[in-house]
Design an enzyme around this catalytic site. Structure first.
Site, mmCIF file in Angstrom:
data_model
loop_
_atom_site.group_PDB
_atom_site.id
_atom_site.type_symbol
_atom_site.label_atom_id
_atom_site.label_comp_id
_atom_site.label_asym_id
_atom_site.label_seq_id
_atom_site.Cartn_x
_atom_site.Cartn_y
_atom_site.Cartn_z
ATOM 1 C CE1 TYR A 1 -54.674 20.825 -30.915
ATOM 2 C CE2 TYR A 1 -53.641 22.837 -30.142
ATOM 3 C CZ TYR A 1 -53.850 21.911 -31.142
ATOM 4 O OH TYR A 1 -53.241 22.062 -32.365
ATOM 5 N NE ARG B 1 -45.307 23.032 -36.787
ATOM 6 C CZ ARG B 1 -45.646 22.075 -35.928
ATOM 7 N NH1 ARG B 1 -44.821 21.071 -35.682
ATOM 8 N NH2 ARG B 1 -46.820 22.103 -35.322
ATOM 9 C CG ASP C 1 -46.610 19.661 -29.102
ATOM 10 O OD1 ASP C 1 -46.593 19.457 -30.331
ATOM 11 O OD2 ASP C 1 -47.667 19.867 -28.457
ATOM 12 N NE ARG D 1 -44.128 18.625 -38.810
ATOM 13 C CZ ARG D 1 -45.225 19.294 -39.120
ATOM 14 N NH1 ARG D 1 -46.370 18.643 -39.214
ATOM 15 N NH2 ARG D 1 -45.185 20.592 -39.345
ATOM 16 N NE ARG E 1 -40.339 11.776 -32.059
ATOM 17 C CZ ARG E 1 -41.478 12.211 -32.580
ATOM 18 N NH1 ARG E 1 -41.525 13.429 -33.074
ATOM 19 N NH2 ARG E 1 -42.552 11.448 -32.604
#
Lengths: 341, 341
Positions: free
Chosen positions: B148, B24, B73, B28, B37
């Protein structure tokens, strides 16, 4: 009371079958609990003896489990010691003013017995009502409580907590010593009022490496547990398979094991200790044939330990069907061909 | 490309220092990412080659890391294969119609290369722009993706997923075989377009016991990994210390290790494998002296393995200060007294 099946298994005595209870057996999965709690905030319900007694009794009546677990929340003693903490539905405990610096430390004062008069009253009433069924007292362990205090609420990564313990070990140890005194008093009050055993619950310990647990946490959990000599001590943390011997070393007559580690392997890691566990709480949603096979496997593997207390490997999930837990209790209690006690 | 420091360490060659990158590293925690973004939904950004290239390059430019990780992702290949999935900010991936019965299975069709033209285009452009810096391809492992699909979104306890695998193993294995084919195609597209290594990421594997992992998950991750022979394979799951040998057995040139297990102990568990890890991402918030000591410890412990790729023990936390990661890169790259390949 001391001859209850639970206490005998905790003491490592050979029992005809494992006693069975469930972490979080009292609470969200029961419709009678949800009805009772309507309109009553969580922490208020933990401070009202009438509600504590009723909620603690609900699963005993419904399931006929071999032990009651005192209905409370790990932040109850913090709130009683003056911490401004509330439980927000869907979030968890939220601490208004987190403890992150030396200047914050004095705000965490000792817990006095008078602060928790409602615990003494609740436990006393429960012991009367329970009769021969033993009551297990309950407190959160210092690391888990400190994480809430430092983060200000539930945290997935505990980053402020871990940063604090490594960056200012002196402050960390002072904080944990204070939290440990609070947990210790909270447990002693329950023992003095008649609890037959206690469980120290370190929900988040599994977020730590073995060396961090040993250095930053173990001494403080040990300071609580070594003072308890009159009743069996169950010590449980989720995801602690890698340092199970340290969980035992901190002080445990019974080592709680989550679903990840088979009990026979756990018995090799903490020889001489009784074990508690360890049905995966998610599997309660599987087919009955799956559940039966798991229960039988766990009972068989638990025979590797000197004593075995049947439980889930973590708390009852809110989506659990109570009828399935009733079935699990029946199956465990039928093992060994007699209903125990 | 094949002589990059990363690939040499992955192949178990002696390197003058460990290569360093961060899971990562793109995303973020970077202000330039958050700016780019603004107003663009997550999955849209993963499907636009201009954005994928820019976001993947941002940490390479900022930190000078030894590898880029393809920005994507784990649900991107599912969406490309027609699954109605969105990423809700603050929640995570939400699947409109979960897959829970045999009747749901046909909705999960194979991924065709044309479905992911944007991946081919993005990787091709990135490889050009990166020059000698290798690009690591990326896919989610079958268990994590299936969780998921079955739960319909992020899940703390994976109870429907676990109930399904135990209650209907045939359906489970068919579901995982389909998911594995999708992940496999997704990785092959990245390799064909020029990725120098791949990482299979099993975020949730640590929720399983060793025996459940072995029975229900390993064969499917293995079916992906055994087909990849041209580039090194990094295989990582959080909280998998208890079954690290199975992570290796499923197929790995490099076994990723979270922060809970020291690398010298990991090296004993998976002899002959290179290792990746394992600085606790929470400790990036600690004081510099703490971080430096941890980096040095990890580099020293990593020498127990045939090859070591320095990384965090999990993804970069959103609250991370990029300057601290820059410092970590500098410190790792100064180890061994040279800046590597």
């Amino acid at each position: 009371m001391n001859s209850s099946l639970l206490v005998r298994a905790c003491r490592g005595e050979l029992t005809e079958r494992p006693p069975v209870w469930f972490m979080r057996q009292a609470g969200r999965s029961l419709p009678e609990y949800r009805k009772l709690r309507e309109g009553v905030p969580m922490l208020e319900s933990c401070q009202r003896p009438d509600m504590v007694v009723e909620i603690t009794m609900q699963p005993v009546r419904r399931y006929g489990v071999d032990a009651a677990i005192f209905f409370s929340d790990i932040v109850v003693p913090l709130k009683a010691a003056g911490v401004d903490v509330e439980i927000q539905p869907g979030v968890g405990p939220v601490v208004a003013e987190p403890i992150r610096t030396r200047a914050d430390l004095p705000r965490l004062r000792p817990l006095e017995r008078d602060d928790v008069w409602f615990i003494t009253e609740s436990v006393g009433a429960l012991v009367q009502e329970l009769g021969t069924t033993p009551l297990i007292g309950f407190a959160g362990a210092p690391f888990t409580l400190a994480s809430y205090l430092v983060e200000g609420g539930p945290s997935r990564h505990h980053e402020r907590t871990k940063a604090l313990m490594h960056s200012d070990p002196d402050l960390w140890h002072e904080l944990l010593a204070r939290v440990a005194r609070i947990s210790s008093t909270f447990l002693q009050v329950q023992i003095d009022a008649g609890a037959s055993a206690i469980q120290l619950f370190d929900s988040w310990a599994g977020a730590l490496s073995r060396s961090d647990y040993e250095r930053f946490v173990l001494p403080h959990s040990a300071s609580i547990l070594r003072e308890i000599t009159s009743v069996p001590r169950i010590h449980f943390g989720v995801g602690t398979a890698e340092f199970l011997p340290l969980i035992a070393e901190a002080g445990a007559d019974v080592v709680g094991v989550d679903w990840r580690l088979p009990l026979d392997e756990a018995a090799r890691r903490v020889p001489g200790k009784a074990l508690q566990g360890n049905l995966d709480p998610a599997l309660v949603l599987a087919d009955t044939s799956v559940i039966d096979a798991e229960v039988d496997r766990i009972i068989a593997e638990g025979r590797s330990a000197p004593g075995h207390v049947f439980n889930l490997g973590h708390g009852v999930l809110p989506s659990t069907d109570p009828d399935v837990l009733a079935h699990v209790v029946d199956r465990v209690q039928a093992a060994g061909g007699d209903s125990g006690a």
